[in-house]
Write a protein that holds these residues in place. Structure first.
Motif, mmCIF file in Angstrom:
data_model
loop_
_atom_site.group_PDB
_atom_site.id
_atom_site.type_symbol
_atom_site.label_atom_id
_atom_site.label_comp_id
_atom_site.label_asym_id
_atom_site.label_seq_id
_atom_site.Cartn_x
_atom_site.Cartn_y
_atom_site.Cartn_z
ATOM 1 N N GLN A 340 0.834 -1.202 0.000
ATOM 2 C CA GLN A 340 0.000 0.000 0.000
ATOM 3 C C GLN A 340 0.865 1.247 0.000
ATOM 4 N N ALA A 341 0.465 2.217 -0.823
ATOM 5 C CA ALA A 341 1.233 3.449 -0.944
ATOM 6 C C ALA A 341 1.134 4.285 0.321
ATOM 7 N N ILE A 342 2.231 4.932 0.677
ATOM 8 C CA ILE A 342 2.272 5.848 1.814
ATOM 9 C C ILE A 342 2.225 7.260 1.240
ATOM 10 N N GLU A 343 1.049 7.862 1.218
ATOM 11 C CA GLU A 343 0.903 9.206 0.674
ATOM 12 C C GLU A 343 1.362 10.261 1.680
ATOM 13 N N ARG A 344 1.037 10.024 2.953
ATOM 14 C CA ARG A 344 1.433 10.937 4.026
ATOM 15 C C ARG A 344 2.117 10.137 5.116
ATOM 16 N N ALA A 345 2.950 10.807 5.891
ATOM 17 C CA ALA A 345 3.684 10.109 6.940
ATOM 18 C C ALA A 345 2.746 9.402 7.913
ATOM 19 N N THR A 346 1.587 9.996 8.182
ATOM 20 C CA THR A 346 0.658 9.405 9.149
ATOM 21 C C THR A 346 0.018 8.115 8.646
ATOM 22 N N ASP A 347 0.143 7.823 7.343
ATOM 23 C CA ASP A 347 -0.383 6.550 6.839
ATOM 24 C C ASP A 347 0.409 5.363 7.380
ATOM 25 N N LEU A 348 1.714 5.554 7.581
ATOM 26 C CA LEU A 348 2.568 4.432 7.973
ATOM 27 C C LEU A 348 2.211 3.841 9.336
ATOM 28 N N PRO A 349 2.129 4.631 10.421
ATOM 29 C CA PRO A 349 1.786 4.015 11.712
ATOM 30 C C PRO A 349 0.432 3.334 11.697
ATOM 31 N N ARG A 350 -0.518 3.845 10.912
ATOM 32 C CA ARG A 350 -1.821 3.190 10.851
ATOM 33 C C ARG A 350 -1.723 1.823 10.164
ATOM 34 N N LEU A 351 -0.987 1.762 9.043
ATOM 35 C CA LEU A 351 -0.837 0.493 8.330
ATOM 36 C C LEU A 351 -0.036 -0.513 9.152
ATOM 37 N N VAL A 352 1.045 -0.044 9.768
ATOM 38 C CA VAL A 352 1.857 -0.941 10.592
ATOM 39 C C VAL A 352 1.062 -1.399 11.813
ATOM 40 N N GLY A 353 0.344 -0.465 12.435
ATOM 41 C CA GLY A 353 -0.432 -0.806 13.621
ATOM 42 C C GLY A 353 -1.507 -1.829 13.357
ATOM 43 N N ASN A 354 -2.073 -1.815 12.146
ATOM 44 C CA ASN A 354 -3.122 -2.768 11.800
ATOM 45 C C ASN A 354 -2.571 -4.104 11.312
ATOM 46 N N THR A 355 -1.246 -4.234 11.273
ATOM 47 C CA THR A 355 -0.615 -5.475 10.835
ATOM 48 C C THR A 355 -0.362 -6.383 12.035
ATOM 49 N N LYS A 356 -0.704 -7.640 11.901
ATOM 50 C CA LYS A 356 -0.547 -8.589 13.006
ATOM 51 C C LYS A 356 0.921 -8.788 13.326
ATOM 52 N N PRO A 357 1.312 -8.656 14.610
ATOM 53 C CA PRO A 357 2.705 -8.892 14.992
ATOM 54 C C PRO A 357 3.170 -10.268 14.529
ATOM 55 N N GLY A 358 4.406 -10.330 14.039
ATOM 56 C CA GLY A 358 4.953 -11.561 13.494
ATOM 57 C C GLY A 358 4.863 -11.645 11.986
ATOM 58 N N THR A 359 4.047 -10.767 11.382
ATOM 59 C CA THR A 359 3.900 -10.759 9.929
ATOM 60 C C THR A 359 5.167 -10.206 9.273
ATOM 61 N N ARG A 360 5.569 -10.826 8.158
ATOM 62 C CA ARG A 360 6.694 -10.320 7.379
ATOM 63 C C ARG A 360 6.131 -9.496 6.226
ATOM 64 N N ALA A 361 6.407 -8.213 6.234
ATOM 65 C CA ALA A 361 5.811 -7.293 5.261
ATOM 66 C C ALA A 361 6.890 -6.673 4.379
ATOM 67 N N GLY A 362 6.543 -6.478 3.111
ATOM 68 C CA GLY A 362 7.454 -5.833 2.191
ATOM 69 C C GLY A 362 7.358 -4.323 2.286
ATOM 70 N N MET A 363 8.473 -3.637 2.031
ATOM 71 C CA MET A 363 8.511 -2.177 2.058
ATOM 72 C C MET A 363 9.325 -1.669 0.873
ATOM 73 N N THR A 364 8.914 -0.525 0.361
ATOM 74 C CA THR A 364 9.696 0.182 -0.645
ATOM 75 C C THR A 364 10.253 1.443 0.000
ATOM 76 N N VAL A 365 11.570 1.615 -0.079
ATOM 77 C CA VAL A 365 12.193 2.804 0.502
ATOM 78 C C VAL A 365 12.957 3.547 -0.582
ATOM 79 N N PHE A 366 12.948 4.862 -0.476
ATOM 80 C CA PHE A 366 13.702 5.731 -1.389
ATOM 81 C C PHE A 366 14.966 6.148 -0.660
ATOM 82 N N ARG A 367 16.126 5.826 -1.274
ATOM 83 C CA ARG A 367 17.395 6.120 -0.623
ATOM 84 C C ARG A 367 18.417 6.570 -1.670
#
Length: 495
Positions: A340-367
Motif C-alpha cells: 500500500q502506498a504511503i501518501e502521508r507520513a501518518t499513513d505508515l503508523p496506521r498500516l503498521v499498527g493494523n498489521t498482526k505482529p509476526g507478519t513479514r511485510a514488504g517495504m519500498t524505501v527511497f534512498r
C-alpha cells in the motif's frame, strides 16, 4: 373609390390555406417543446425517520468516581461542566478565589459524578460503544436508554490510542445500530448526530461531511463535519441518510470550548476493528517496526529526486528493532508498506499498527536517489520509550574549512569511533561551525552530516569531494543527524 371583390379574395385565401396545409404534411414534424431538465432538490432532508430508527439505540452515559481524599471546600460542579473542563482544557476546573461556594462535597469512599457522554448499542445483547475518554478513570458507569431504563455497565475494554471503548450492560433484545461502509461516504453528504450535549439527552443535530481522512496528528484519519458537537456528545453516533452509523463523534476544534463549526468523528471501520479486539481480549494488539518518522516536504522531495511529497521520512531507527534488522536507515523515505502506498507520513503508523505482529511485510524505501525493496518482520507495539541520548565523551576536533566547505558556510570534522558508536552511524562529518548559506538552511553546530546531494559522506575528505561537485544553481539537500533524529535540510548557495 376602390372596390374589393370579396368572392375572389375568399377564394385566394382558401387556396393559400390549402397550400400551407399540404406543405405542413410534407415537412418533418416539429419537435415537441423540450421538457425542462429535472431541477436539483433544494429542500433540506427530513431526518424524522432516521431519528425514529436510530434514536432508540443511542444511550446516555454517566460516570462516577470514588473520592480518595477529602476535597477542598468548593462548589459541587454539575456533571456537564466537569466534562467541559476535562475534555477541552485537559485539567479539572480551577480553584478560583472568591468564587461563590456551595455545600461541601462527598467525603472519602463516597461516589461523586465525574462526567457525561454518549454511546450507542452495537448488539442486542448489550454491547455499547463509546469514547475511551468518556469512561477513563471511572469507578462506575451508568447507561441510560431512551426508554429511561438505567443499567450499571462493565467496561469491556478501552483503547486510548484510538479513543474507542466498549462497555457491556446486562440486557437482551435491545435495539441496535446498523454499521455503514465508510468508504462510500462522500464529502458534502448529509449526516446526523445524536447524543447528550451538556447532559441534554437525545439531542439531534445535523450537517454535512466537510472532509474525509483529516489528519489531526492522532492515530486515526478523522471524518470532519460541520455537525454541531458539544461536550457530552462524545461517544455518540454519526449517522448517514441510510440510517447507518459511519463514525463516533469524538472531538471538536474550538477556541472557546464550544462548537465552532468543525467537528471530528472516528471512522466506523477503524472503530469496529478496535471493538472486535476489545471484545475478544480486552485490549488491542498493534504492530510496530521501531522508527520515528516525519513528513516529506515539497522542496525536499524535488531536491532529492522523489518528485512529489510522499512517504514517511525516517528520522531515527531503534537499534536492534525490526526496521534496523531489515536494513532501514535514518534518512530513508518509506513509500510503500505491505503493498500500500504511503501518501502521508501518518499513513505508515496506521498500516503498521493494523498489521498482526509476526507478519513479514514488504517495504519500498527511497534512498540516495533510487528505490529499493526491503522486508521487515513486524513486532508487537510497546509503550513509547523516551529517547535517550547516548552518553560518552565527545572529542571535538579542529574543524575543516576547505574552500568547498567554506562556500556553503561550513567547517566540519571527522567523527571519532566513539561518536559513530554513540550515533549508530557508519560515517559522516560533524559540523564545527556554521555561517551564511548553511546557517540560513538551519544547520547547527554539533549536527552530523550523513549525505550531501544524495551522496553519502564518510569523512571530511569525501565531504569536500562531494561538495566540490554539487550543482550550486539548485538547492542542495543535506541529510543530517541532530541528536537521535535525522532530517533533511536544503542549502541554497548564494549566486
Amino acid at each position: 373609390m376602390i372596390r374589393i371583390d370579396w368572392k375572389k379574395l375568399h377564394g385566394r385565401a382558401m387556396a393559400c390555406a390549402l397550400a400551407l396545409a399540404a406543405a405542413a404534411l410534407l415537412l418533418p414534424p416539429a419537435p415537441a417543446l423540450a421538457q425542462s431538465a429535472p431541477q436539483p432538490r433544494t429542500g433540506l432532508p427530513d431526518f424524522t425517520d432516521l431519528v425514529e430508527r436510530v434514536g432508540p439505540a443511542v444511550v446516555n452515559i454517566r460516570t462516577m468516581e470514588r473520592v480518595r481524599s477529602m476535597p477542598q471546600e468548593q462548589g459541587q460542579m454539575d456533571e456537564e461542566m466537569q466534562e467541559f473542563f476535562r475534555r477541552f482544557f485537559g485539567t479539572p476546573m480551577p480553584n478560583i478565589p472568591n468564587l461563590p461556594r456551595g455545600p461541601r462535597g462527598p467525603g472519602p469512599g463516597q461516589e461523586q459524578p465525574r462526567g457525561v457522554g454518549s454511546g450507542f448499542i452495537l448488539s442486542a445483547d448489550g454491547f455499547v460503544m463509546t469514547n475511551a475518554h468518556v469512561v477513563e478513570g471511572a469507578d462506575e458507569v451508568l447507561v441510560t436508554l431512551p426508554d429511561k431504563r438505567e443499567f450499571k455497565a462493565r467496561i469491556v475494554g478501552a483503547d486510548k490510542r484510538t479513543d474507542v471503548a466498549v462497555v457491556k450492560i446486562d440486557a437482551a433484545g435491545l435495539p441496535f445500530v446498523k454499521v455503514g461502509d465508510v468508504s462510500k461516504l462522500k464529502v458534502g453528504e448529509w449526516v446526523m448526530a445524536i447524543g447528550s450535549p451538556f447532559g441534554l439527552e437525545n439531542t439531534v443535530t445535523a450537517g454535512i461531511v466537510s472532509a474525509k481522512a483529516r489528519d489531526t496528528g492522532d492515530y486515526l484519519p478523522f471524518i470532519q463535519t460541520d455537525v454541531a458537537i458539544n461536550p457530552g456528545n462524545s461517544g455518540g453516533p454519526l449517522v448517514n441518510l441510510r440510517g447507518e452509523v459511519v463514525g463516533i463523534n469524538s472531538q471538536i476544534y474550538s477556541r472557546s470550548g464550544g462548537f465552532m463549526g468543525i467537528s471530528f468523528a472516528i471512522p466506523m471501520d477503524e472503530a469496529i476493528r478496535v471493538a472486535e479486539q476489545l471484545r475478544t481480549s480486552g485490549k488491542v494488539t498493534r504492530g510496530r517496526i521501531g522508527v520515528q518518522i516525519d513528513q516529506v516536504t515539497k522542496d525536499v522531495a524535488e531536491s532529492i529526486g522523489l518528485g512529489k511529497p510522499q512517504g514517511a521520512l525516517v528520522r531515527s531507527v531503534e537499534p536492534g528493532g525490526p526496521a534496523d534488522k531489515a536494513g532501514i536507515e535514518a534518512g530513508d523515505i518509506i513509500t510503500r508498506f505491505a503493498g500500500q502506498a504511503i501518501e502521508r507520513a501518518t499513513d505508515l503508523p496506521r498500516l503498521v499498527g493494523n498489521t498482526k505482529p509476526g507478519t513479514r511485510a514488504g517495504m519500498t524505501v527511497f534512498r540516495r536517489g533510487g528505490s529499493r525493496e526491503l522486508a521487515v518482520q513486524v513486532a508487537e507495539f510497546e509503550p513509547d520509550k523516551p529517547a535517550q541520548r547516548a552518553q560518552g565523551s565527545e572529542q571535538r576536533q579542529r574543524g575543516s574549512a576547505s574552500p568547498a566547505a567554506q562556500s556553503l558556510g561550513l567547517a566540519v570534522s571527522d567523527l571519532t569511533e566513539a561518536q559513530r558508536d554513540e550515533l549508530n552511524v557508519k560515517g559522516g562529518v560533524r559540523v564545527e561551525s556554521v555561517a551564511e548559506a548553511a546557517a540560513r538552511a538551519g544547520i547547527r553546530e554539533g549536527d552530523v552530516i550523513l549525505q550531501i546531494g544524495n551522496t553519502e559522506v564518510g569523512n571530511v575528505r569525501e565531504f569536500d569531494a562531494v561538495v566540490a561537485k554539487v550543482d550550486r544553481s539548485k538547492p542542495i539537500p543535506v541529510l543530517l543527524r541532530r541528536g537521535e533524529l535525522a532530517t533533511y535540510l536544503l542549502i541554497r548557495p548564494a549566486r
